[in-house]
Motif scaffolding. Structure first.
Motif, short mmCIF file in Angstrom:
data_model
loop_
_atom_site.label_atom_id
_atom_site.label_comp_id
_atom_site.label_asym_id
_atom_site.label_seq_id
_atom_site.Cartn_x
_atom_site.Cartn_y
_atom_site.Cartn_z
N ALA A 135 75.43 143.01 87.51
CA ALA A 135 74.25 142.93 87.28
C ALA A 135 74.23 142.82 86.29
CB ALA A 135 73.63 142.68 88.46
N ILE A 136 74.56 143.05 85.45
CA ILE A 136 74.17 144.19 83.60
C ILE A 136 73.13 143.32 82.52
CG2 ILE A 136 74.35 144.83 81.73
CD1 ILE A 136 77.12 145.18 82.91
N ILE A 137 71.81 143.20 82.90
CA ILE A 137 70.89 143.01 82.43
C ILE A 137 70.19 143.62 80.85
CG2 ILE A 137 68.26 142.13 82.94
CD1 ILE A 137 68.63 141.25 85.53
N GLN A 138 70.33 143.31 79.73
CA GLN A 138 70.09 143.82 78.43
C GLN A 138 68.58 142.92 77.30
OE1 GLN A 138 72.99 145.36 76.12
NE2 GLN A 138 73.82 147.01 77.69
N GLU A 139 67.64 143.10 77.18
CA GLU A 139 66.63 142.18 76.64
C GLU A 139 66.68 141.47 77.57
OE1 GLU A 139 68.45 141.92 72.64
OE2 GLU A 139 68.07 144.09 72.18
N GLY A 140 65.86 141.48 79.03
CA GLY A 140 65.80 140.13 80.14
C GLY A 140 66.29 138.99 79.90
N LYS A 141 67.75 139.96 79.64
CA LYS A 141 69.63 138.98 79.73
C LYS A 141 70.27 139.02 80.73
CE LYS A 141 67.69 135.51 75.40
NZ LYS A 141 67.82 134.57 76.08
N ARG A 142 70.56 137.89 81.36
CA ARG A 142 71.87 138.35 81.96
C ARG A 142 73.13 138.74 80.61
NH1 ARG A 142 71.54 133.61 86.24
NH2 ARG A 142 70.27 133.04 84.21
N GLN A 143 73.66 139.85 81.66
CA GLN A 143 75.55 140.00 80.10
C GLN A 143 76.19 140.06 81.38
OE1 GLN A 143 74.35 140.40 77.24
NE2 GLN A 143 71.99 140.35 77.61
N PHE A 144 77.64 139.40 80.48
CA PHE A 144 78.93 139.02 81.16
C PHE A 144 78.43 138.10 82.86
CE2 PHE A 144 79.25 143.74 80.14
CZ PHE A 144 79.53 143.37 78.55
N VAL A 145 78.35 136.82 82.18
CA VAL A 145 78.07 136.43 82.92
C VAL A 145 79.57 135.83 82.92
CG1 VAL A 145 76.74 133.86 83.58
CG2 VAL A 145 75.40 135.68 83.31
N ILE A 146 79.37 134.69 84.31
CA ILE A 146 81.10 134.40 84.58
C ILE A 146 80.79 133.45 83.96
CG2 ILE A 146 82.77 133.94 86.36
CD1 ILE A 146 82.64 136.77 85.70
N CYS A 147 82.11 132.83 82.97
CA CYS A 147 82.09 131.74 82.56
C CYS A 147 83.36 131.14 82.51
CB CYS A 147 81.80 131.77 80.79
SG CYS A 147 82.03 129.75 80.23
N SER A 148 83.86 130.00 83.13
CA SER A 148 85.74 129.21 83.54
C SER A 148 85.50 128.19 83.08
CB SER A 148 85.89 129.13 84.67
OG SER A 148 85.43 128.22 85.47
N GLY A 149 86.65 127.23 82.93
CA GLY A 149 86.50 125.63 82.32
C GLY A 149 86.33 125.31 84.24
N GLY A 150 85.82 125.70 84.63
CA GLY A 150 85.16 124.73 85.54
C GLY A 150 86.25 124.23 86.81
N GLY A 151 87.15 124.35 86.47
CA GLY A 151 88.39 123.49 86.99
C GLY A 151 88.79 124.51 88.23
N PRO A 152 89.82 123.87 89.17
CA PRO A 152 90.59 124.70 90.25
C PRO A 152 91.33 125.98 90.10
CG PRO A 152 92.07 123.03 89.56
CD PRO A 152 90.82 122.72 88.41
N SER A 153 92.23 126.70 90.86
CA SER A 153 92.88 127.63 90.94
C SER A 153 92.12 128.83 90.41
CB SER A 153 94.60 127.11 90.09
OG SER A 153 95.69 128.65 89.75
N ILE A 154 92.64 129.47 88.92
CA ILE A 154 92.09 130.53 88.28
C ILE A 154 90.72 130.27 88.16
CG2 ILE A 154 92.20 132.15 86.16
CD1 ILE A 154 94.51 132.32 88.44
N MET A 155 90.41 129.30 87.55
CA MET A 155 89.35 128.99 86.98
C MET A 155 87.72 128.97 88.67
SD MET A 155 89.11 125.91 84.72
CE MET A 155 90.99 125.00 85.53
N GLU A 156 88.40 128.44 89.12
CA GLU A 156 88.14 128.32 90.69
C GLU A 156 87.47 129.90 91.40
OE1 GLU A 156 89.12 125.67 94.41
OE2 GLU A 156 89.88 127.54 94.98
N ALA A 157 88.71 130.66 90.84
CA ALA A 157 88.51 131.84 91.72
C ALA A 157 87.76 132.83 90.76
CB ALA A 157 90.32 132.51 91.78
N ALA A 158 87.22 132.65 90.07
CA ALA A 158 86.06 133.15 88.93
C ALA A 158 85.06 133.08 89.26
CB ALA A 158 86.51 132.90 87.05
N ASN A 159 84.59 131.35 89.56
CA ASN A 159 83.47 131.19 89.79
C ASN A 159 82.74 131.22 91.34
OD1 ASN A 159 83.92 128.55 88.04
ND2 ASN A 159 82.52 129.49 87.28
#
Length: 291
Positions: free
Chosen positions: A135-159
């Motif tokens: 939960a790293i926050i710098q200058e009031g913004k969240r850093q390293f927010v997880i972003c995937s293609g939104g689909g199944p499999s590896i993307m689903e695992a990330a989300n």
């Protein structure tokens, strides 16, 4: 003293033109029903879907697809992202038996190879959860927010990893001819749908401070190689690129041969780092940014 609420037009700071949503409301309640007003030509241009979908309006649709996610991510306080690319076909560990049971003699070898890669679903989950837990926050913004293609499999695992850590995550879905939907672990107000692959790929990288690449097909290759090209050519500043599955990638792309043939520099092989687990990947990210 004059009450500004009685005479808002006298407010020095007030707007002089109505907002678009106000104008739209006027047309909803105050337009008489006549042959002229019923014709599509009379619709407000920004409410006329048929007009917006015309071929000549492609540049406008490009701009809208650029602006909408950018504005909403900014409003959501997303400072940077950890982007995770990977196959939509690799099964979750608990789906391996089902995959193998449904395999025919003709495709059993392929099913077994996919089953062997199920471990990367778990690794993607572990990395997303590990980073989200920080939960790293710098200058009031969240850093390293997880972003995937939104689909199944590896993307689903990330989300899912982000969700299980109690964190929000982004899904950048794409309209395809076959039916599909975002995986259920994407944060609803950070779930976006794109028409243009080019704009989707741009949004993957606009906020990216690290990219994890898992075994995948044409789509993953496309995203991975474009990222390498952008950094190699100096169009994008270097970021950690974490490549999971050395056996897989060395089999499908002969990186060393590219250097030996002289079509890339040997130093270009240092643009990415081999990884096999979440701790190793985070170690590269932390070292790069001196966290």
């Amino acid at each position: 003293m004059t009450d500004e609420n009685e005479h808002p037009e006298r407010d020095l700071k007030g707007r002089r033109f109505y907002r678009a949503e106000q104008e739209a409301a006027f047309t909803d309640k105050g337009t008489p029903d006549t042959p002229q007003t019923r014709h599509p030509a009379y619709r407000l241009a920004f409410r006329d879907t048929d007009f917006l979908l015309r071929e000549e309006l492609r540049p406008v649709r490009f701009q809208l697809e650029l602006l909408k996610p950018e504005m909403l991510l900014e409003e959501a306080g997303v400072g940077s992202t950890l982007v995770m690319y990977g196959s939509a076909r690799i099964p979750a560990p608990d789906k391996v038996d089902e995959l193998l049971a449904s395999a025919t003699d003709e495709n059993r070898a392929v099913a077994e190879r996919l089953a062997e890669k199920a471990k990367y679903y778990q690794v993607a989950y572990d990395l997303a959860k590990l980073v989200s837990d920080k939960a790293i926050i710098q200058e009031g913004k969240r850093q390293f927010v997880i972003c995937s293609g939104g689909g199944p499999s590896i993307m689903e695992a990330a989300n899912k990893g982000a969700s299980d850590a109690g964190s929000e995550s982004i899904g950048l879905n794409i309209v395809l001819p076959h039916e599909q939907a975002p995986n259920p672990y994407v944060t609803p107000y950070l779930s976006f749908q794109f028409h243009y692959f080019a704009l989707r790929k741009m949004h993957f990288l606009l906020r990216a401070k690290a990219v994890a690449v898992f075994p995948g097909g044409f789509g993953t290759l496309d995203e991975f190689l474009e990222l390498l090209t952008l950094i190699q050519t100096g169009k994008m500043k270097p970021i950690p690129i974490l490549l999971f599955g050395k056996d897989f990638w060395s089999r499908v792309v002969d990186f060393d041969a590219l250097a030996e043939e002289g079509t890339i520099n040997k130093a270009d092989l240092n643009l990415f780092r081999w990884c096999e687990n979440a701790d190793e990947a985070w170690g590269h990210i932390a070292a790069f940014y001196k966290l």
